[in-house]
Scaffold this motif. Structure first.
Motif, PDB file in Angstrom:
ATOM      1  N   THR A   1      10.013   6.383   7.856  1.00  0.00           N
ATOM      2  CA  THR A   1       8.956   6.763   6.105  1.00  0.00           C
ATOM      3  C   THR A   1       9.544   6.477   4.858  1.00  0.00           C
ATOM      4  O   THR A   1       9.194   6.351   3.816  1.00  0.00           O
ATOM      5  N   THR A   2      11.226   6.898   4.874  1.00  0.00           N
ATOM      6  CA  THR A   2      11.207   6.756   3.689  1.00  0.00           C
ATOM      7  C   THR A   2      11.935   4.974   3.355  1.00  0.00           C
ATOM      8  O   THR A   2      12.542   4.910   2.315  1.00  0.00           O
ATOM      9  N   ALA A   3      12.030   4.183   4.481  1.00  0.00           N
ATOM     10  CA  ALA A   3      12.190   2.843   3.992  1.00  0.00           C
ATOM     11  C   ALA A   3      10.980   1.880   3.477  1.00  0.00           C
ATOM     12  O   ALA A   3       9.929   2.863   4.271  1.00  0.00           O
ATOM     13  N   PRO A   4      11.383   0.960   2.640  1.00  0.00           N
ATOM     14  CA  PRO A   4      10.464   0.657   2.486  1.00  0.00           C
ATOM     15  C   PRO A   4       9.616  -0.474   3.239  1.00  0.00           C
ATOM     16  O   PRO A   4      10.724  -0.925   4.020  1.00  0.00           O
ATOM     17  N   SER A   5       8.955  -1.095   3.331  1.00  0.00           N
ATOM     18  CA  SER A   5       8.169  -1.848   3.819  1.00  0.00           C
ATOM     19  C   SER A   5       8.259  -3.323   3.460  1.00  0.00           C
ATOM     20  O   SER A   5       9.550  -3.128   2.728  1.00  0.00           O
ATOM     21  N   GLY A   6       9.062  -4.586   4.506  1.00  0.00           N
ATOM     22  CA  GLY A   6       9.750  -5.445   4.581  1.00  0.00           C
ATOM     23  C   GLY A   6      11.139  -5.597   5.964  1.00  0.00           C
ATOM     24  O   GLY A   6      10.662  -5.170   6.250  1.00  0.00           O
TER      25      GLY A   6
ATOM     26  N   ASP B   1       5.993  -1.920   7.962  1.00  0.00           N
ATOM     27  CA  ASP B   1       5.172  -2.197   7.317  1.00  0.00           C
ATOM     28  C   ASP B   1       4.382  -1.056   7.564  1.00  0.00           C
ATOM     29  O   ASP B   1       4.301  -0.786   8.788  1.00  0.00           O
ATOM     30  N   HIS B   2       4.847  -0.417   6.363  1.00  0.00           N
ATOM     31  CA  HIS B   2       3.739   0.727   6.768  1.00  0.00           C
ATOM     32  C   HIS B   2       2.579   0.965   6.055  1.00  0.00           C
ATOM     33  O   HIS B   2       1.420   2.283   5.681  1.00  0.00           O
ATOM     34  N   GLY B   3       1.474  -0.369   6.326  1.00  0.00           N
ATOM     35  CA  GLY B   3       0.478  -0.295   5.829  1.00  0.00           C
ATOM     36  C   GLY B   3       0.095  -0.209   3.758  1.00  0.00           C
ATOM     37  O   GLY B   3       0.722  -0.391   3.805  1.00  0.00           O
ATOM     38  N   PRO B   4      -1.241  -1.141   3.697  1.00  0.00           N
ATOM     39  CA  PRO B   4      -1.550  -0.961   2.180  1.00  0.00           C
ATOM     40  C   PRO B   4      -1.449   0.689   1.665  1.00  0.00           C
ATOM     41  O   PRO B   4      -1.657   1.504   2.413  1.00  0.00           O
ATOM     42  N   THR B   5      -1.061   0.539   0.274  1.00  0.00           N
ATOM     43  CA  THR B   5      -1.242   1.659  -0.156  1.00  0.00           C
ATOM     44  C   THR B   5      -2.578   2.320  -0.941  1.00  0.00           C
ATOM     45  O   THR B   5      -2.753   0.759  -2.038  1.00  0.00           O
ATOM     46  N   ILE B   6      -3.197   2.944  -1.350  1.00  0.00           N
ATOM     47  CA  ILE B   6      -4.098   2.540  -1.301  1.00  0.00           C
ATOM     48  C   ILE B   6      -4.624   4.453  -2.921  1.00  0.00           C
ATOM     49  O   ILE B   6      -4.072   5.112  -2.880  1.00  0.00           O
TER      50      ILE B   6
ATOM     51  N   LYS C   1     -26.086  15.507  -8.502  1.00  0.00           N
ATOM     52  CA  LYS C   1     -27.351  14.528  -8.215  1.00  0.00           C
ATOM     53  C   LYS C   1     -27.371  13.264  -8.486  1.00  0.00           C
ATOM     54  O   LYS C   1     -26.360  13.355  -9.745  1.00  0.00           O
ATOM     55  N   GLY C   2     -27.256  12.547  -7.974  1.00  0.00           N
ATOM     56  CA  GLY C   2     -27.638  10.918  -8.722  1.00  0.00           C
ATOM     57  C   GLY C   2     -25.883   9.592  -8.174  1.00  0.00           C
ATOM     58  O   GLY C   2     -25.143  10.727  -7.376  1.00  0.00           O
ATOM     59  N   GLY C   3     -25.337   9.161  -8.630  1.00  0.00           N
ATOM     60  CA  GLY C   3     -24.282   8.520  -8.845  1.00  0.00           C
ATOM     61  C   GLY C   3     -23.634   8.891  -9.480  1.00  0.00           C
ATOM     62  O   GLY C   3     -23.612   9.465 -10.681  1.00  0.00           O
ATOM     63  N   PHE C   4     -22.358   8.049  -9.058  1.00  0.00           N
ATOM     64  CA  PHE C   4     -21.291   7.502 -10.153  1.00  0.00           C
ATOM     65  C   PHE C   4     -20.540   7.047  -9.321  1.00  0.00           C
ATOM     66  O   PHE C   4     -19.904   6.791  -8.676  1.00  0.00           O
ATOM     67  N   ASN C   5     -18.975   6.751 -10.145  1.00  0.00           N
ATOM     68  CA  ASN C   5     -18.394   5.838  -9.495  1.00  0.00           C
ATOM     69  C   ASN C   5     -16.995   6.001  -8.813  1.00  0.00           C
ATOM     70  O   ASN C   5     -17.069   6.562  -9.490  1.00  0.00           O
ATOM     71  N   VAL C   6     -17.018   5.286  -8.620  1.00  0.00           N
ATOM     72  CA  VAL C   6     -15.907   5.309  -7.443  1.00  0.00           C
ATOM     73  C   VAL C   6     -14.695   4.128  -7.602  1.00  0.00           C
ATOM     74  O   VAL C   6     -15.033   2.981  -7.315  1.00  0.00           O
ATOM     75  N   GLU C   7     -13.444   3.586  -7.815  1.00  0.00           N
ATOM     76  CA  GLU C   7     -12.609   2.966  -8.078  1.00  0.00           C
ATOM     77  C   GLU C   7     -11.649   3.511  -7.294  1.00  0.00           C
ATOM     78  O   GLU C   7     -10.942   4.501  -7.623  1.00  0.00           O
ATOM     79  N   PHE C   8     -10.795   2.580  -6.955  1.00  0.00           N
ATOM     80  CA  PHE C   8      -9.729   2.290  -5.894  1.00  0.00           C
ATOM     81  C   PHE C   8      -8.854   0.940  -6.166  1.00  0.00           C
ATOM     82  O   PHE C   8      -9.215   0.167  -6.123  1.00  0.00           O
ATOM     83  N   ASP C   9      -7.258   1.270  -6.086  1.00  0.00           N
ATOM     84  CA  ASP C   9      -6.648   0.117  -5.871  1.00  0.00           C
ATOM     85  C   ASP C   9      -6.287  -0.138  -4.754  1.00  0.00           C
ATOM     86  O   ASP C   9      -5.614   1.182  -4.216  1.00  0.00           O
ATOM     87  N   VAL C  10      -6.032  -0.769  -4.516  1.00  0.00           N
ATOM     88  CA  VAL C  10      -5.250  -1.557  -2.750  1.00  0.00           C
ATOM     89  C   VAL C  10      -4.349  -2.322  -2.551  1.00  0.00           C
ATOM     90  O   VAL C  10      -4.139  -3.249  -3.292  1.00  0.00           O
ATOM     91  N   ASP C  11      -3.482  -1.555  -2.640  1.00  0.00           N
ATOM     92  CA  ASP C  11      -1.447  -2.351  -3.007  1.00  0.00           C
ATOM     93  C   ASP C  11      -0.739  -2.582  -1.388  1.00  0.00           C
ATOM     94  O   ASP C  11      -0.870  -2.024  -0.837  1.00  0.00           O
TER      95      ASP C  11
END
Length: 166
Positions: free
Chosen positions: A107-112, A137-142, A156-166
């Protein structure tokens, strides 16, 4: 970039792993990593576990003048893609004679690309080593962009959800 280098003689840098050239005594210990398997591309195999058991064999050379293995010198190491040592541990005797292993937390080693090295010396201080490179491969970072942590939003009602996947 993936390689396997054995314990007999000098390897040129195209055959050696992350460390470049490997010099070894012709009558030093014979070292071979059994697990994990080498991978030349991610299609050949990728480590995805949180820990990996590295297993190697260390045997006395059959060359004249070889001496017994010094079990206190058996080391296993984890290197990153640039060949920097992330961790080194002593090899613990496995259930089969001549086999040594240790577990590395990944878990402490970088992907690659990661490289595992097993090295040993005999009673005369002659050395042998083997190294295997593979992919981690640690998988994507969200990363959640919105909503911000502890922010208010309507019940009530909606709201925006935004996320980045690396």
């Amino acid at each position: 970039n993936t390689s396997r280098s054995g314990s007999g003689g000098k390897q040129d840098s195209s055959d050696a792993g992350a460390g470049g050239e490997i010099e070894q005594a012709p009558n030093g210990p014979v070292v071979k990593i059994i697990s994990p398997s080498p991978s030349k591309t991610p299609d050949d195999g990728v480590l995805i576990e949180e820990t990996v058991k590295v297993l190697c064999t260390v045997t006395e050379s059959t060359a004249a003048g070889a001496s017994a293995i010094d079990p206190m010198t058996i080391k296993l190491a984890l290197l990153d893609a640039e060949g920097n040592e992330l961790e080194t541990k002593s090899g613990a005797a496995a259930n089969t004679e001549g086999q040594y292993s240790t577990d590395f937390v990944l878990t402490t080693a970088p992907s690659g690309v990661v490289t595992f090295v097993c090295s040993a010396q005999d009673k005369e201080k002659l050395s042998g080593k083997d190294e295997v490179s593979t992919f981690l491969d640690h998988g994507p970072t969200i990363t959640v962009v919105t909503p911000k942590p502890k922010s208010a939003f309507p019940l009530k009602g909606g709201f925006n959800v935004e996320f980045d996947v690396d």
